[in-house]
Design an enzyme around this catalytic site. Structure first.
Site, PDB file in Angstrom:
ATOM      1  N   PHE A 233      43.662  44.409  31.844  1.00  0.00           N
ATOM      2  CA  PHE A 233      43.944  43.362  32.833  1.00  0.00           C
ATOM      3  C   PHE A 233      45.301  42.686  32.655  1.00  0.00           C
ATOM      4  CE2 PHE A 233      41.732  41.238  36.261  1.00  0.00           C
ATOM      5  CZ  PHE A 233      40.791  42.221  36.555  1.00  0.00           C
TER       6      PHE A 233
ATOM      7  N   CYS B 152      36.656  37.444  45.383  1.00  0.00           N
ATOM      8  CA  CYS B 152      36.252  36.573  44.272  1.00  0.00           C
ATOM      9  C   CYS B 152      37.384  35.757  43.659  1.00  0.00           C
ATOM     10  CB  CYS B 152      35.559  37.400  43.200  1.00  0.00           C
ATOM     11  SG  CYS B 152      33.982  38.068  43.776  1.00  0.00           S
TER      12      CYS B 152
END
Ligand code: NAD
Length: 451
Positions: free
Chosen positions: A255, A266
């Site tokens: 990430f 989200c």
């Protein structure tokens, strides 16, 4: 166990199908009659790898049913899951309208003990509001029925939702009711055989954990995008920096990819809603505000690069866009960076030839037939006569294309890569002007800019 799921979107449908897969008796309720009709025909309204097989298999076995009949849904399950949408309200807070409607429906029809499980992502304090709504509904009927409210936030990733659900990294159960907690422990035991993944806590902590997880991930992305912007200005290569820092196990490689900004249903709404919660309790969430601002700015990065390359002259130009969904392996385009890019191009008078492996129907549903948008049925077709290629989603299909053949189709060999898929030196050798995120530009001149 007998389970009812309210909401058959990305979360509700996966949850219902996976609970049925391990032998439970599941009824899924949705207010969208069209969606329920499709599901009852065995037609899956969303693209999610592996989902269709699980839904079809369990529907045929009679363990998974779909209905718009709320009363029947309430009567069916001892466990009542709320998995409806919680979109952002005007002030950024989570809109709880659908969650509270479901709570009201449960109260209207329940006659025996129910565990109401909140799987939607909801702000701290929502379980209390659900309880208030249920109490109001029961009082209106003049009855007393025992029930519990549990927070069980969902952590699945679109694009890998079935795998994530079947093999969860953790299952958070927020409850202060021992009976409800035991029922959920039994329900999740088939997903726990390798080792216990259940983490029990109080309701408020469970509600906050979901926001904390998404806000942390969004922070990692915005951090890397901030660094990419600095790299651009100091002549560093963010991809070397990424590898350099990822090697530290305290940081890790996950990430930390720079890109065209995060999107999806989200991260944007959850960062905003958490910030709103903080403001409501008189705390200024400086970091969260910055995460959102950096992301907003990043969504203009690719367009700004395009505008610079063409010296501001975009009117009448045509761009091939590869990748429309907010990330690979999904057809979800909510808050997708590709949307912002295409809208900016249209505003500047340019047109788009677009291709995505799964999100074409969704693109059509969002934009319809409109001037300046041609939906193409292959990546190659999108390139035909375009002034440049723009990559907005890192689908595997785009990772190793035939650059020589692409040059023949494009009007000029120019690539704007919002996902850093390619080797800049290699593309420069092939004669491409290649613009990535936070990487020095190896432009062989400025192809196409002065025509
Ligand atoms: N999408 C994700 O990756 C993801 C991951 C984790 C958590 N969440 C959270 O889960 C929740 C649901 O997200 P989603 O992406 O599945 O949403 P979605 O928009 O795909 O689906 C929501 C569904 O709820 C239905 N609905 C609305 N009101 C209803 C009612 N009163 N009764 C029955 N059905 C009703 C809608 O018709 C729709 O089909 C949200 O709170 C979201 O933040 C989403």
């Amino acid at each position: 166990m007998r389970i009812t799921i309210f909401g058959t979107g990305y979360v509700g449908l996966v949850t219902g199908a996976c609970f049925a897969e391990v032998g439970n008796d599941v009824v899924c309720v949705d207010v969208d009659g069209g969606k329920i009709d499709r599901l009852n025909r065995g037609d899956i309204p969303i693209y999610e790898p592996g989902l269709e097989g699980v839904v079809v298999r369990n529907r045929e076995a009679g363990r998974l049913r779909f209905t718009t009949d709320t009363a029947a849904g309430v009567h069916h399950g001892q466990l009542q899951f709320i998995a409806v949408g919680t979109p952002p309200d005007e002030d950024g807070s989570a809109d709880l309208r659908h969650v509270l409607t479901v709570a009201g429906s449960i109260a209207e029809h329940m006659t025996d003990y129910k565990v109401i499980v909140d799987k939607s992502t909801v702000p701290v304090g929502t379980a209390d509001r659900v309880r208030e709504a249920v109490d109001r509904g029961l009082a209106a009927r003049g009855v007393t029925v025992d029930y519990a409210v549990v927070s069980n936030p969902e952590f699945l990733k679109e694009g890998a939702a079935v795998d994530d659900f079947m093999k969860p990294e953790r299952v958070i159960i927020g409850s202060d009711d021992a009976r409800a907690r035991d029922l959920l422990h039994s329900l999740y035991s088939p997903f726990n055989r390798n080792h216990d993944r259940l983490i029990s806590m109080d309701v408020r902590s469970a509600e906050l954990t979901k926001y904390a997880a998404n806000a942390m991930l969004a922070t990692k992305i915005s951090f890397m995008n901030e660094l990419a912007n600095i790299a651009d200005r100091v002549g560093a290569d963010i991809e070397r920096v990424r590898i350099g820092i990822g090697s530290d196990p305290r940081i890790g490689y996950h990430f930390i990819y720079p890109g065209a900004g995060y999107g999806g249903s989200c991260f944007p709404k959850d960062v905003q809603a958490l910030a709103r919660t903080a403001h409501d309790v008189d705390y200024v969430p400086q970091l969260l505000q910055a995460v959102e601002e950096v992301n907003d700015r990043q969504k203009h990065y690719v367009f700004n690069r395009i505008r610079e390359h063409f010296a501001g002259h975009l009117s009448g130009r045509c761009f091939a866009v590869w990748g429309l969904s907010f990330k690979p392996n999904t057809d979800d385009m909510r808050e997708a960076p590709a949307r912002r890019l295409m809208e900016s191009l249209w505003e500047a008078g340019a047109s788009v030839r677009a291709f995505d492996p799964k999100a074409m129907a969704e693109t059509r549903a969002i934009y319809g037939e409109r001037e300046g948008l041609v939906l193409c049925d292959s990546p190659e077709a999108a390139l035909e006569g375009a002034d440049a290629l723009v990559i907005m989603t890192e689908w595997n299909l785009f990772r190793s294309p035939d650059f020589e053949a692409m040059r023949e189709r494009l009007a000029a060999p120019v690539i704007f890569d919002g996902r850093n898929l390619y080797d800049p030196d290699y593309l420069a050798d092939l004669g491409y002007a290649y613009y990535a995120i936070g990487r020095p530009v190896q432009a062989p001149g400025n192809p196409g800019a002065t025509e």
